[in-house]
Design a protein around this motif. Structure first.
Motif, short mmCIF file in Angstrom:
data_model
loop_
_atom_site.label_atom_id
_atom_site.label_comp_id
_atom_site.label_asym_id
_atom_site.label_seq_id
_atom_site.Cartn_x
_atom_site.Cartn_y
_atom_site.Cartn_z
N MET A 1 13.54 60.27 28.43
CA MET A 1 13.24 59.21 27.49
C MET A 1 12.20 58.26 28.09
O MET A 1 12.31 57.86 29.24
CB MET A 1 14.51 58.42 27.14
N VAL A 2 11.20 57.91 27.29
CA VAL A 2 10.18 56.95 27.72
C VAL A 2 10.79 55.55 27.68
O VAL A 2 11.45 55.17 26.72
CB VAL A 2 8.94 57.02 26.81
N ARG A 3 10.57 54.78 28.75
CA ARG A 3 11.06 53.41 28.81
C ARG A 3 9.86 52.47 28.91
O ARG A 3 8.98 52.67 29.74
CB ARG A 3 11.99 53.21 30.00
N VAL A 4 9.85 51.45 28.05
CA VAL A 4 8.69 50.58 27.91
C VAL A 4 9.09 49.12 28.10
O VAL A 4 10.15 48.69 27.66
CB VAL A 4 8.06 50.76 26.50
N LEU A 5 8.21 48.37 28.76
CA LEU A 5 8.36 46.92 28.86
C LEU A 5 7.27 46.29 28.01
O LEU A 5 6.07 46.53 28.23
CB LEU A 5 8.22 46.45 30.31
N VAL A 6 7.67 45.49 27.04
CA VAL A 6 6.73 44.77 26.18
C VAL A 6 6.60 43.34 26.71
O VAL A 6 7.58 42.59 26.72
CB VAL A 6 7.21 44.74 24.71
N VAL A 7 5.41 42.97 27.16
CA VAL A 7 5.17 41.64 27.71
C VAL A 7 4.29 40.88 26.73
O VAL A 7 3.09 41.12 26.64
CB VAL A 7 4.50 41.71 29.10
N GLU A 8 4.90 39.98 25.99
CA GLU A 8 4.21 39.29 24.90
C GLU A 8 4.88 37.95 24.65
O GLU A 8 6.09 37.89 24.43
CB GLU A 8 4.23 40.16 23.63
N ASP A 9 4.09 36.85 24.69
CA ASP A 9 4.69 35.52 24.51
C ASP A 9 4.89 35.14 23.06
O ASP A 9 5.61 34.19 22.76
CB ASP A 9 3.85 34.45 25.23
N GLU A 10 4.26 35.86 22.13
CA GLU A 10 4.51 35.62 20.71
C GLU A 10 5.77 36.41 20.34
O GLU A 10 5.73 37.62 20.15
CB GLU A 10 3.32 36.08 19.86
N ARG A 11 6.87 35.69 20.26
CA ARG A 11 8.17 36.35 20.15
C ARG A 11 8.28 37.26 18.94
O ARG A 11 8.82 38.36 19.02
CB ARG A 11 9.28 35.29 20.10
N TYR A 12 7.74 36.83 17.81
CA TYR A 12 7.88 37.65 16.59
C TYR A 12 7.14 38.97 16.77
O TYR A 12 7.59 40.03 16.30
CB TYR A 12 7.34 36.89 15.37
N TYR A 46 9.72 51.47 34.69
CA TYR A 46 9.16 51.63 33.34
C TYR A 46 8.06 52.69 33.36
O TYR A 46 7.30 52.80 34.33
CB TYR A 46 8.59 50.31 32.83
N ASP A 47 7.97 53.44 32.27
CA ASP A 47 6.89 54.42 32.13
C ASP A 47 5.61 53.76 31.65
O ASP A 47 4.51 54.14 32.06
CB ASP A 47 7.31 55.51 31.15
N VAL A 48 5.77 52.78 30.76
CA VAL A 48 4.61 52.10 30.17
C VAL A 48 4.90 50.61 30.06
O VAL A 48 6.02 50.21 29.73
CB VAL A 48 4.28 52.66 28.76
N VAL A 49 3.87 49.79 30.32
CA VAL A 49 3.95 48.35 30.07
C VAL A 49 2.95 48.02 28.98
O VAL A 49 1.75 48.29 29.12
CB VAL A 49 3.63 47.53 31.33
N VAL A 50 3.44 47.47 27.87
CA VAL A 50 2.58 46.96 26.80
C VAL A 50 2.34 45.49 27.14
O VAL A 50 3.26 44.68 27.05
CB VAL A 50 3.23 47.13 25.42
N LEU A 51 1.12 45.15 27.52
CA LEU A 51 0.86 43.89 28.20
C LEU A 51 -0.17 43.03 27.48
O LEU A 51 -1.33 43.41 27.32
CB LEU A 51 0.35 44.20 29.62
N ASP A 52 0.27 41.86 27.03
CA ASP A 52 -0.65 40.88 26.46
C ASP A 52 -1.46 40.26 27.60
O ASP A 52 -0.91 39.84 28.63
CB ASP A 52 0.14 39.80 25.73
N ARG A 53 -2.77 40.16 27.44
CA ARG A 53 -3.61 39.59 28.51
C ARG A 53 -3.40 38.09 28.63
O ARG A 53 -3.36 37.55 29.74
CB ARG A 53 -5.08 39.87 28.25
N ASP A 54 -3.31 37.40 27.50
CA ASP A 54 -3.30 35.94 27.51
C ASP A 54 -1.88 35.40 27.58
O ASP A 54 -1.36 34.85 26.60
CB ASP A 54 -4.03 35.41 26.27
N LEU A 55 -1.27 35.54 28.73
CA LEU A 55 0.11 35.09 28.92
C LEU A 55 0.13 33.69 29.55
O LEU A 55 -0.75 33.35 30.34
CB LEU A 55 0.86 36.04 29.85
N PRO A 56 1.14 32.89 29.22
CA PRO A 56 1.29 31.61 29.90
C PRO A 56 1.77 31.82 31.33
O PRO A 56 2.43 32.81 31.64
CB PRO A 56 2.37 30.91 29.06
N GLY A 57 1.41 30.89 32.21
CA GLY A 57 1.83 31.03 33.61
C GLY A 57 1.03 32.11 34.30
O GLY A 57 -0.19 32.02 34.44
#
Length: 223
Positions: A1-12, A46-57
């Motif tokens: 099973m593919v496991r993904v981390l979604v990194v995104e500050d826009e919660r919705y 994680y196999d894949v990270v879906v990563l927003d570039r413009d993150l706080p901090g």
């Protein structure tokens, strides 16, 4: 099973991506910022990270560099509202494997995530025991040479059990490995999935319950 981390500050948006991935039987966790992402990456493979570039901090570029430097082979799909070629070049420059500009079609994101999860990976070994043959690459299961159609979750559970090599796997471990981190530890999902799996595989049962411990795969006479 593919496991993904979604990194995104826009919660919705993070929750929408997580839901879309789960519908495709992809285990997806969410991190709200760069710091939380690094914490999750330190404890979970994680196999894949879906990563927003413009993150706080901690900036998304720094998280991307960390993923690449870790040497784990985790793939990075960069998300950004910036669509210029220079922006994309900077994203690829920090080690991103793919790039998707907001707004995007959710189906396209899912397809890209699946492609990244397969990229560069060697086909997983075929698992065999008790007359069962499970091919993770082709997503096929056979019992005594006959094809057995399984749901995505039934397949994931059987894969974990077969990978245990006859050992006992607890319900908690099944939740951790065949579901994602948000699975309710008090749910009866494991019991229900095991019941459905047994019916699909047919009699005599080869998925055995070890009372008070968990489940294992073995020959019918081992029950």
């Amino acid at each position: 099973m593919v496991r993904v981390l979604v990194v995104e500050d826009e919660r919705y948006l993070a929750e929408a991506v997580q839901t879309a991935l789960r519908r495709e039987a992809v285990a997806a966790d969410v991190a709200d910022d760069g710091e939380q992402a690094l914490e999750r990456l330190a404890h979970t493979a994680y196999d894949v990270v879906v990563l927003d570039r413009d993150l706080p901090g901690i900036h998304g570029d720094d998280v991307g560099r960390h993923v690449v430097a870790s040497g784990t082979g985790t793939r990075v799909l960069m998300l950004t509202a910036a669509a210029t070629l220079d922006d994309k070049a900077r994203g690829f420059g920090v080690g991103a494997d793919d790039y998707l500009t907001k707004p995007f079609e959710m189906r396209e994101l899912v397809l890209r995530v699946r492609a990244l999860g397969r990229r560069g990976a060697t086909p997983p070994p075929v698992l065999e025991a008790a007359g069962l043959r499970l091919d993770p690459f082709r997503r096929e299961v056979f019992r005594d040479g006959l094809h057995v159609p399984l749901s995505r979750k039934q397949f994931a559970v059987l894969e974990v059990l077969l990978a245990a090599g006859g050992g006992v796997v607890s319900a908690e471990d099944l939740l951790a490995r065949a579901w994602d981190e948000n699975a309710d530890p008090f749910t009866n999902a494991v019991r229900i999935t095991i019941s459905g799996l047994r019916k699909r595989l047919g009699t005599p049962w080869v998925v055995h319950t070890v009372p008070g411990v968990g489940y294992r795969v073995g020959d019918p006479e081992d029950a």
